[in-house]
Design a protein around this motif. Structure first.
Motif, PDB file in Angstrom:
ATOM      1  N   LEU A 107      13.244   7.646  16.207  1.00 39.07           N
ATOM      2  CA  LEU A 107      12.473   6.616  16.890  1.00 39.07           C
ATOM      3  C   LEU A 107      12.361   5.339  16.064  1.00 39.07           C
ATOM      4  CD1 LEU A 107       9.513   8.828  18.210  1.00 39.07           C
ATOM      5  CD2 LEU A 107      11.585   8.116  19.441  1.00 39.07           C
ATOM      6  N   CYS A 108      12.981   5.317  14.899  1.00 42.00           N
ATOM      7  CA  CYS A 108      12.756   4.219  13.959  1.00 42.00           C
ATOM      8  C   CYS A 108      13.577   2.980  14.312  1.00 42.00           C
ATOM      9  CB  CYS A 108      13.095   4.671  12.533  1.00 42.00           C
ATOM     10  SG  CYS A 108      12.822   3.362  11.318  1.00 42.00           S
ATOM     11  N   PRO A 109      12.900   1.845  14.408  1.00 43.07           N
ATOM     12  CA  PRO A 109      13.588   0.603  14.767  1.00 43.07           C
ATOM     13  C   PRO A 109      14.487   0.054  13.661  1.00 43.07           C
ATOM     14  CG  PRO A 109      11.316   0.147  14.189  1.00 43.07           C
ATOM     15  CD  PRO A 109      11.458   1.640  14.196  1.00 43.07           C
ATOM     16  N   VAL A 110      14.326   0.551  12.449  1.00 43.86           N
ATOM     17  CA  VAL A 110      15.125   0.016  11.336  1.00 43.86           C
ATOM     18  C   VAL A 110      15.947   1.106  10.647  1.00 43.86           C
ATOM     19  CG1 VAL A 110      13.610  -1.970  10.913  1.00 43.86           C
ATOM     20  CG2 VAL A 110      13.149   0.202   9.758  1.00 43.86           C
ATOM     21  N   ARG A 111      16.236   2.183  11.367  1.00 39.24           N
ATOM     22  CA  ARG A 111      16.967   3.268  10.707  1.00 39.24           C
ATOM     23  C   ARG A 111      18.370   2.849  10.300  1.00 39.24           C
ATOM     24  NH1 ARG A 111      17.309   6.219  16.113  1.00 39.24           N
ATOM     25  NH2 ARG A 111      19.377   5.709  16.882  1.00 39.24           N
ATOM     26  N   GLU A 112      18.933   1.857  11.029  1.00 41.67           N
ATOM     27  CA  GLU A 112      20.282   1.409  10.658  1.00 41.67           C
ATOM     28  C   GLU A 112      20.276   0.597   9.371  1.00 41.67           C
ATOM     29  OE1 GLU A 112      22.171  -0.508  13.931  1.00 41.67           O
ATOM     30  OE2 GLU A 112      22.051   1.262  15.214  1.00 41.67           O
ATOM     31  N   HIS A 113      19.055   0.228   8.924  1.00 44.62           N
ATOM     32  CA  HIS A 113      18.947  -0.491   7.648  1.00 44.62           C
ATOM     33  C   HIS A 113      18.531   0.451   6.523  1.00 44.62           C
ATOM     34  CE1 HIS A 113      19.015  -4.347   9.888  1.00 44.62           C
ATOM     35  NE2 HIS A 113      18.243  -3.716  10.753  1.00 44.62           N
ATOM     36  N   CYS A 114      18.372   1.746   6.842  1.00 38.05           N
ATOM     37  CA  CYS A 114      17.710   2.674   5.909  1.00 38.05           C
ATOM     38  C   CYS A 114      18.732   3.466   5.094  1.00 38.05           C
ATOM     39  CB  CYS A 114      16.796   3.630   6.681  1.00 38.05           C
ATOM     40  SG  CYS A 114      15.865   4.751   5.611  1.00 38.05           S
ATOM     41  N   GLU A 115      18.722   3.257   3.808  1.00 37.65           N
ATOM     42  CA  GLU A 115      19.662   3.946   2.923  1.00 37.65           C
ATOM     43  C   GLU A 115      19.374   5.446   2.851  1.00 37.65           C
ATOM     44  OE1 GLU A 115      22.123   2.328   1.914  1.00 37.65           O
ATOM     45  OE2 GLU A 115      23.083   3.672   0.471  1.00 37.65           O
ATOM     46  N   ALA A 116      18.086   5.807   2.845  1.00 35.87           N
ATOM     47  CA  ALA A 116      17.751   7.231   2.779  1.00 35.87           C
ATOM     48  C   ALA A 116      18.227   7.959   4.031  1.00 35.87           C
ATOM     49  CB  ALA A 116      16.243   7.418   2.598  1.00 35.87           C
ATOM     50  N   PHE A 117      18.083   7.316   5.208  1.00 32.54           N
ATOM     51  CA  PHE A 117      18.565   7.936   6.443  1.00 32.54           C
ATOM     52  C   PHE A 117      20.081   8.101   6.399  1.00 32.54           C
ATOM     53  CE2 PHE A 117      20.091   7.568  10.884  1.00 32.54           C
ATOM     54  CZ  PHE A 117      19.479   8.694  11.402  1.00 32.54           C
ATOM     55  N   ASP A 136       0.853  -1.187   0.000  1.00 33.96           N
ATOM     56  CA  ASP A 136       0.000   0.000   0.000  1.00 33.96           C
ATOM     57  C   ASP A 136       0.894   1.244   0.000  1.00 33.96           C
ATOM     58  OD1 ASP A 136       1.089  -0.020   2.507  1.00 33.96           O
ATOM     59  OD2 ASP A 136      -0.741   0.626   3.500  1.00 33.96           O
ATOM     60  N   GLY A 137       0.284   2.393   0.206  1.00 32.21           N
ATOM     61  CA  GLY A 137       1.045   3.634   0.215  1.00 32.21           C
ATOM     62  C   GLY A 137       2.096   3.666   1.302  1.00 32.21           C
ATOM     63  N   ASN A 138       1.767   3.125   2.473  1.00 29.12           N
ATOM     64  CA  ASN A 138       2.754   3.065   3.557  1.00 29.12           C
ATOM     65  C   ASN A 138       3.975   2.267   3.146  1.00 29.12           C
ATOM     66  OD1 ASN A 138       1.503   4.453   5.806  1.00 29.12           O
ATOM     67  ND2 ASN A 138       0.001   2.787   5.826  1.00 29.12           N
ATOM     68  N   VAL A 139       3.744   1.090   2.604  1.00 33.49           N
ATOM     69  CA  VAL A 139       4.845   0.192   2.255  1.00 33.49           C
ATOM     70  C   VAL A 139       5.734   0.837   1.189  1.00 33.49           C
ATOM     71  CG1 VAL A 139       5.434  -2.048   1.248  1.00 33.49           C
ATOM     72  CG2 VAL A 139       3.567  -1.869   2.924  1.00 33.49           C
ATOM     73  N   MET A 140       5.102   1.497   0.219  1.00 35.07           N
ATOM     74  CA  MET A 140       5.909   2.151  -0.818  1.00 35.07           C
ATOM     75  C   MET A 140       6.740   3.291  -0.236  1.00 35.07           C
ATOM     76  SD  MET A 140       3.793   1.971  -4.383  1.00 35.07           S
ATOM     77  CE  MET A 140       2.231   2.667  -3.907  1.00 35.07           C
ATOM     78  N   ARG A 141       6.162   4.033   0.710  1.00 37.04           N
ATOM     79  CA  ARG A 141       6.921   5.126   1.326  1.00 37.04           C
ATOM     80  C   ARG A 141       8.086   4.574   2.148  1.00 37.04           C
ATOM     81  NH1 ARG A 141       3.102   7.332   3.413  1.00 37.04           N
ATOM     82  NH2 ARG A 141       3.183   6.547   5.529  1.00 37.04           N
ATOM     83  N   VAL A 142       7.797   3.583   2.984  1.00 35.88           N
ATOM     84  CA  VAL A 142       8.830   3.011   3.855  1.00 35.88           C
ATOM     85  C   VAL A 142       9.964   2.405   3.027  1.00 35.88           C
ATOM     86  CG1 VAL A 142       9.298   1.143   5.490  1.00 35.88           C
ATOM     87  CG2 VAL A 142       7.281   2.604   5.803  1.00 35.88           C
ATOM     88  N   LEU A 143       9.593   1.580   2.059  1.00 36.86           N
ATOM     89  CA  LEU A 143      10.632   0.882   1.287  1.00 36.86           C
ATOM     90  C   LEU A 143      11.335   1.808   0.296  1.00 36.86           C
ATOM     91  CD1 LEU A 143       9.106  -2.659   0.690  1.00 36.86           C
ATOM     92  CD2 LEU A 143      10.703  -1.880   2.457  1.00 36.86           C
ATOM     93  N   SER A 144      10.659   2.853  -0.154  1.00 35.77           N
ATOM     94  CA  SER A 144      11.350   3.801  -1.028  1.00 35.77           C
ATOM     95  C   SER A 144      12.504   4.455  -0.275  1.00 35.77           C
ATOM     96  CB  SER A 144      10.381   4.866  -1.548  1.00 35.77           C
ATOM     97  OG  SER A 144      10.046   5.804  -0.535  1.00 35.77           O
ATOM     98  N   ARG A 145      12.315   4.616   1.029  1.00 32.76           N
ATOM     99  CA  ARG A 145      13.373   5.222   1.841  1.00 32.76           C
ATOM    100  C   ARG A 145      14.439   4.186   2.208  1.00 32.76           C
ATOM    101  NH1 ARG A 145       8.986   8.742   5.367  1.00 32.76           N
ATOM    102  NH2 ARG A 145       9.038  10.611   4.048  1.00 32.76           N
ATOM    103  N   ILE A 146      14.003   3.044   2.688  1.00 31.07           N
ATOM    104  CA  ILE A 146      14.989   2.028   3.105  1.00 31.07           C
ATOM    105  C   ILE A 146      15.864   1.606   1.929  1.00 31.07           C
ATOM    106  CG2 ILE A 146      15.219  -0.370   3.888  1.00 31.07           C
ATOM    107  CD1 ILE A 146      12.782   0.136   5.689  1.00 31.07           C
ATOM    108  N   LEU A 147      15.244   1.457   0.771  1.00 30.31           N
ATOM    109  CA  LEU A 147      15.976   0.951  -0.400  1.00 30.31           C
ATOM    110  C   LEU A 147      16.354   2.059  -1.388  1.00 30.31           C
ATOM    111  CD1 LEU A 147      13.785  -2.241  -1.041  1.00 30.31           C
ATOM    112  CD2 LEU A 147      15.920  -2.062   0.253  1.00 30.31           C
ATOM    113  N   LEU A 148      16.053   3.298  -1.020  1.00 28.30           N
ATOM    114  CA  LEU A 148      16.372   4.452  -1.868  1.00 28.30           C
ATOM    115  C   LEU A 148      15.850   4.255  -3.300  1.00 28.30           C
ATOM    116  CD1 LEU A 148      17.694   7.167  -1.329  1.00 28.30           C
ATOM    117  CD2 LEU A 148      19.837   6.267  -2.234  1.00 28.30           C
TER     118      LEU A 148
END
Length: 373
Positions: free
Chosen positions: A209-219, A146-158
């Motif tokens: 506060l993100c539990p997966v920020r260390e996996h996030c390419e955008a971060f 959904d829109g959430n998943v696309m937003r989250v993964l667009s950031r994690i995977l750039l």
DNA sequence: TACCCGTGGCT
DNA sequence: TAGCCAAGGGT
């Protein structure tokens, strides 16, 4: 060719663990999470389409009181089903839902199918909803993008594809197929959405506060605020409308049922017409079109209220009047799906929000004039 | 593909 | 405040 190369350097097992652990601890207590009854999961997913959680909660609770089981929804009158959906919007959702529920009752012995092929054939069940039901209710490792998943993964995977384009969803489905924890499909898919709703929000994500920020390419790159890429939608267009609350000498109110297709299909409304540019006033436009359609001249009284109602793609600019009329022939009434109803019965019908406002204004005016006596 | 299909909260 | 946005699907 796709943009999923980041996956190759991710620690996927740790990502799953960080994401699911956070979800199991922090997830909101929502009524459709009390069990994994496929019918309840299904209803909740349909209600949640393009609709906020806080809006859905009371509708979901009441819907489950009115239609506790798939069989009871299948056997219910459409009028009652629409009334249950009144105010929630996108009304074809619930007509498709009931149609699909009836198919499940008839063709699958009342058991929601658990295969992608079968469930995807049901009316109103698209790629997202199919994956959501299969993963949440049946533990199947299907993506629910959904829109959430696309937003989250667009950031994690750039990923910089335009998420407004339908084809882009396939990129994210492929990403989820590679990422999903096949032993915890429900928590994994819901965790991605929960993260998008609570932490990885559109404007300013709460990365600290993100539990997966260390996996996030955008971060890591500091570019999370400009993702996902999404083009802007078209502007709405204005539609001028003239409407009236018409009563007869028995104090009954004239209402009509909208067509079975298109905007607000099968909902009830007060008589109204789109105003032609050539007519001087909306009041005159209503009088002309009412007379032409019903072969009766209405006696139009005072102006009741002005309402601007914005839909996703257009705006009704409504002027509403009071009026009286008599002796509309039964044939004409039936051909336009019109009926006279007692004032006490009006609220038994499902109206769009704009017409609920008309009725409230009418009742307010009546109560004021009564108090003055 | 592009457009249709609701509503209400947020900035 | 005028847009933007929210657990999409149908055509």
């Amino acid at each position: 060719m796709n943009n999923l190369h980041i996956l190759e350097k991710m620690n996927i097992p740790l990502f799953r663990q960080d994401l699911i652990s956070w979800f199991e601890k922090e997830q909101r207590d929502l009524p459709w999470r009390k069990d994994k009854n496929p019918y309840k999961v299904w209803v909740s997913e349909i209600m949640l389409q393009q609709t906020r959680v806080d809006t859905v909660i009371p509708f979901f609770n009441r819907f489950m009181e009115w239609f506790p089981t798939l069989e009871e929804l299948a056997e219910a009158d459409e009028e009652k089903v629409l009334k249950a959906w009144e105010g929630l919007g996108y009304y074809s959702r619930v007509r498709n839902l009931q149609s699909a529920v009836r198919e499940v009752a008839a063709e699958y012995n009342g058991v929601v199918p658990d295969t992608l092929e079968a469930i995807s054939k049901l009316k109103g069940v698209g790629p997202y909803t199919a994956g959501a039901i299969l993963s949440i209710a049946y533990g199947k490792p299907e993506p629910a993008v959904d829109g959430n998943v696309m937003r989250v993964l667009s950031r994690i995977l750039l990923i910089e594809e335009d998420i407004a384009k339908p084809r882009t969803r396939k990129t994210f489905e492929e990403a989820v197929r590679r990422l999903i924890d096949e032993t915890h499909t429900s928590s994994f898919n819901q965790a991605l959405m929960e993260l998008g709703a609570m932490i990885c929000t559109p404007g300013t994500p709460a990365c600290l506060l993100c539990p997966v920020r260390e996996h996030c390419e955008a971060f890591a790159e500091g570019v999370q605020s400009r993702l996902p890429v999404k083009n802007q939608q078209k502007k709405t267009r204005d539609v001028p409308i003239a409407a009236a609350v018409i009563s007869n000498s028995r104090n009954e109110i004239l209402i009509r049922k909208r067509p079975s297709k298109g905007l607000l299909a099968n909902l009830w409304e007060f008589p109204n017409y789109e105003v032609h540019a050539s007519v001087a006033t909306k009041r005159e436009s209503f009088r002309q079109q009412f007379q032409e359609q019903l072969q009766v001249i209405p006696q139009l009284g005072e102006h009741l209220i002005s309402i601007d109602h914005t839909f996703s793609h257009l705006v009704w600019k409504m002027e509403v009047f009071l009026g009286k009329a008599e002796e509309v022939s039964e044939n004409i009434m039936n051909s336009h799906q019109m009926k006279w109803v007692a004032e006490s019965e009006v609220e038994g019908y499902a109206f769009p929000v704009s017409h609920q406002k008309i009725w409230k204004a009418y009742q307010l005016l009546k109560s004021q004039s009564t108090n003055q006596r």
